[in-house]
Structure formats: structure tokens, C-alpha cells
Scaffold this active site. Sequence first.
Site, PDB file in Angstrom:
ATOM      1  N   MET A 222      -2.625  -9.871  41.441  1.00 56.98           N
ATOM      2  CA  MET A 222      -2.228  -9.588  42.808  1.00 56.98           C
ATOM      3  C   MET A 222      -0.915  -9.814  42.720  1.00 56.98           C
ATOM      4  O   MET A 222      -0.506 -11.418  43.280  1.00 56.98           O
ATOM      5  CB  MET A 222      -2.756  -9.788  44.315  1.00 56.98           C
ATOM      6  CG  MET A 222      -3.881  -9.261  44.411  1.00 56.98           C
ATOM      7  SD  MET A 222      -4.196  -9.525  45.899  1.00 56.98           S
ATOM      8  CE  MET A 222      -3.115  -8.414  47.174  1.00 56.98           C
ATOM      9  N   SER A 223       0.446  -9.400  42.171  1.00 53.80           N
ATOM     10  CA  SER A 223       1.376  -9.333  41.710  1.00 53.80           C
ATOM     11  C   SER A 223       2.056  -9.376  42.981  1.00 53.80           C
ATOM     12  O   SER A 223       3.805  -9.978  43.062  1.00 53.80           O
ATOM     13  CB  SER A 223       2.042  -8.279  40.520  1.00 53.80           C
ATOM     14  OG  SER A 223       2.239  -7.249  41.251  1.00 53.80           O
TER      15      SER A 223
ATOM     16  N   GLY B  76       3.447  -6.440  44.443  1.00 52.18           N
ATOM     17  CA  GLY B  76       3.640  -5.550  44.291  1.00 52.18           C
ATOM     18  C   GLY B  76       2.529  -4.315  45.031  1.00 52.18           C
ATOM     19  O   GLY B  76       1.525  -4.305  45.267  1.00 52.18           O
ATOM     20  N   VAL B  77       3.414  -3.211  44.726  1.00 50.75           N
ATOM     21  CA  VAL B  77       2.362  -2.039  45.369  1.00 50.75           C
ATOM     22  C   VAL B  77       1.108  -1.196  44.900  1.00 50.75           C
ATOM     23  O   VAL B  77       0.438  -1.077  45.201  1.00 50.75           O
ATOM     24  CB  VAL B  77       3.711  -0.786  45.870  1.00 50.75           C
ATOM     25  CG1 VAL B  77       3.754  -0.094  44.457  1.00 50.75           C
ATOM     26  CG2 VAL B  77       3.001   0.473  46.443  1.00 50.75           C
TER      27      VAL B  77
ATOM     28  N   CYS C  92       1.323 -10.926  27.528  1.00 54.24           N
ATOM     29  CA  CYS C  92       0.564 -11.067  28.284  1.00 54.24           C
ATOM     30  C   CYS C  92      -0.832 -10.597  28.915  1.00 54.24           C
ATOM     31  O   CYS C  92      -1.421 -11.111  29.512  1.00 54.24           O
ATOM     32  CB  CYS C  92       1.438 -11.108  30.277  1.00 54.24           C
ATOM     33  SG  CYS C  92       0.595 -11.450  31.654  1.00 54.24           S
TER      34      CYS C  92
ATOM     35  N   GLY D 105      -3.340  -3.656  38.504  1.00 48.01           N
ATOM     36  CA  GLY D 105      -3.390  -2.637  39.262  1.00 48.01           C
ATOM     37  C   GLY D 105      -2.965  -1.344  37.662  1.00 48.01           C
ATOM     38  O   GLY D 105      -1.376  -0.934  38.557  1.00 48.01           O
TER      39      GLY D 105
ATOM     40  N   CYS E 241       9.120 -11.443  33.252  1.00 43.02           N
ATOM     41  CA  CYS E 241      10.005 -12.042  33.827  1.00 43.02           C
ATOM     42  C   CYS E 241      10.078 -13.713  33.640  1.00 43.02           C
ATOM     43  O   CYS E 241      10.389 -14.457  35.015  1.00 43.02           O
ATOM     44  CB  CYS E 241       7.905 -12.667  34.587  1.00 43.02           C
ATOM     45  SG  CYS E 241       7.009 -13.449  33.873  1.00 43.02           S
TER      46      CYS E 241
END
Length: 383
Positions: free
Chosen positions: A8-9, A11-12, A128, A152, A224
Amino acid sequence: MARIVLAMSGGVDSSVAAHLLMDAGHEVIGVFMRHGEESAAVCRVDDTGKSTSLPVLAGAATSAGDGLRADHKQGCCTASDAADARRVAAKMGIPFYALDLTDDFRRIVDYFVDDYLDGRTPNPCVRCNQWIKFGRLFDYADDVDAEFVATGHYAQMQNVDGVNQLHRGLDSSKDQSYALFGIRPDRLDRMMLPVGGFEKTRIREIAEGLKMGVAGKKDSQEICFVTQGHHSDFVRARAPQRSADTGGEIVTVDGKVVGTHQGYEAFTVGQRKKLGVAMGEPYFVVRIEPKTRQVVIGKKEHLSKPGLVADEANWLVPIDQLPQRVSVQIRYNGSPKPGTLTVVPRDPNRFEVHFDEPELAVAPGQAAVVYDETRVLGGGWIT
């Protein structure tokens, strides 16, 4: 019902992925990957705005921060991203942890710096996925007895005749299958990509309907760990001794010296803007030569290549099942181009591609991903 570790980042996409998995009856464990750079502090934000630390599975303490990139670009893995992910997890009632992957991210940073100083164009996001999101994340899944790992990403898993295959995402404008070619083939059976079968607009509609608070959040598009300035500034800061003497000449393809530069690590193959010389017509970086410290420029036609050679191949299908006619994508935002695939005899880690039509800006260091229509067959790194 399966137990699933979901990256889970904040983001949507990963937020809706959590909803889709839970709606299908699965048990979801949310994780946020902390990379240890200054912009990646992981925190919990309560209703008063106070920040406290999240549980960290690897045992290292986290630090609080405002989560804003110094250059205001939309990156990922910041403290504000962690807070968004935590809020979504709390709203959905799923456990949420931070994974301290500082050492793993250091490997990616070192690769990034080394490739630029070797005159190559690295792709840390692909690495990554290969080393962390679908690498180390499986180790954590094993630790908590999870059957699957999910993200996602806009790509799809399809089971064809009992074989799990990786395919392009339904939304071609958001497809991320290119970035996933490096996954170990034995892990395909444990991968889940819940949003890959949806259009991006539909994912945002779902998030809005669930009042997640992230429906309008921009997609992360920046590296990032490069939190400010140009990537070359980061390279020089991380490797000051090696980058101390990288300045040299800017020359044309016929050897004419037309200018100088302060460091070849600031250039990439195919670059047109900010060359530091005025040629009267568009010129592009054709190649970078670290040994001579020369940046070679030329006209658009000089970027044209009939094919490529790639190494460090990772095949998601048995080599003897690889077709000769394939399509190959050579950059993240590019599109696959038809060509002929040849695996180098006696060395399955290398392959050659001959394009049907010459391709522009074939950059050493970028991934060459091989497709059979929508299916990802594997890929490698352009030499």
C-alpha cells in the site's frame, strides 16, 4: 479465502486494490515500504494532526516528517503517503505495517548511481519491482503465512490452460507490465494484480464512492529517492569522488568538438533539451562514452538502430517456448514494436532483437521487455 500481503503506497490504485481483495473475501495485510531516504519518513497521523510512528516489521525505528518532497514533485514513499495508506487501512479495518527496507533500497540507489557513471540510463522503478516489491515482499509474506502478494500495478494475471501468465493492463494508457518483467517465474502463481482489469477512471470512481480520500491523488511519476534538483546532482552527492572528473567534450557523430559539459552523468541517450550547445537545428544525445568523457550528439536519424542486444534476461516462459516473432518495448512510456527475437546460443541470459523498422533512442541500461501480443514473455537490460 486467502491471506494476502498488499503493498500500500497511499495512492488510489493500491487503496482500491485493498477494497477489491476484501470484497472478494480475502484477508488483507497492508504494508508500506520505507526506503530510509530523507523524504520517506513513516508516520501515523491522528485526528489532531499529531504524528507517531507506525509498527515496523524489520525492527528499525521510523522518524516523523512532513512528507513533502523538497522540489514539490509527485513521488512516492513519503510520510504523507504513509499517512494516507494508514488512513485507508484503518477505514477498511485491515492491519497495516511499515517494512524497513533501507538496506534493500540502498542497493537500488547504488545501482542508479553506478549506471549513470557508467554512461547508462538506469530504471530504478523496474529494479524496485524486481528486487523489492516482488522480491523481498515475498519474504515478508512467508513470515506471516500469506499465500499471495498483491500490488496496485496496472497489469493482469491470466490463467491459461492451468498456467499463470502476466499480461498488459486493460487500460493501455496506464499499463505497467513493462516494469514487472523481472519477477521470478516461480512467483507468478502467488501474484495478484487486482486493478489491472479496470480502466483508471473506474478505479477513481470506486475510490470516490468509498470516500477513501485519495480518489483525486496524482499518480507518482518521480524517482522516490531523488527529492530535489536534477538526477545528476543526486549522483554527484552520492559518489563525489567518482563523479569529480566526469566533465569533457560534446562532439558530433563525425568527431567535431562543439562544446563542453560539466559531467556526462547529466545526459541520457535521446535527450534533446539542455545540451549546452546551439546547433541551429535539433540535435540529440546519440551515445555517452565514459572512458573519454565525451557526449556524442547527432541528428534524429543518428538515433536510429536496427536492433539491440540485452543481458540479464529473465524469462517468464520456458526458453524453448519463446516465439521468434515478438514485440519489444524499450522504455516505460513507449509502445512495443514488432521484431525478431534470438536468444544467444549457449547463453540464455542474453538475447538479440532485430526490429522490423529501426527504433529510435535505444538506450543502454534501459529494460527491453518482450511480448507475445499482450503476454509478457520476459526481458533483459540493453547493453
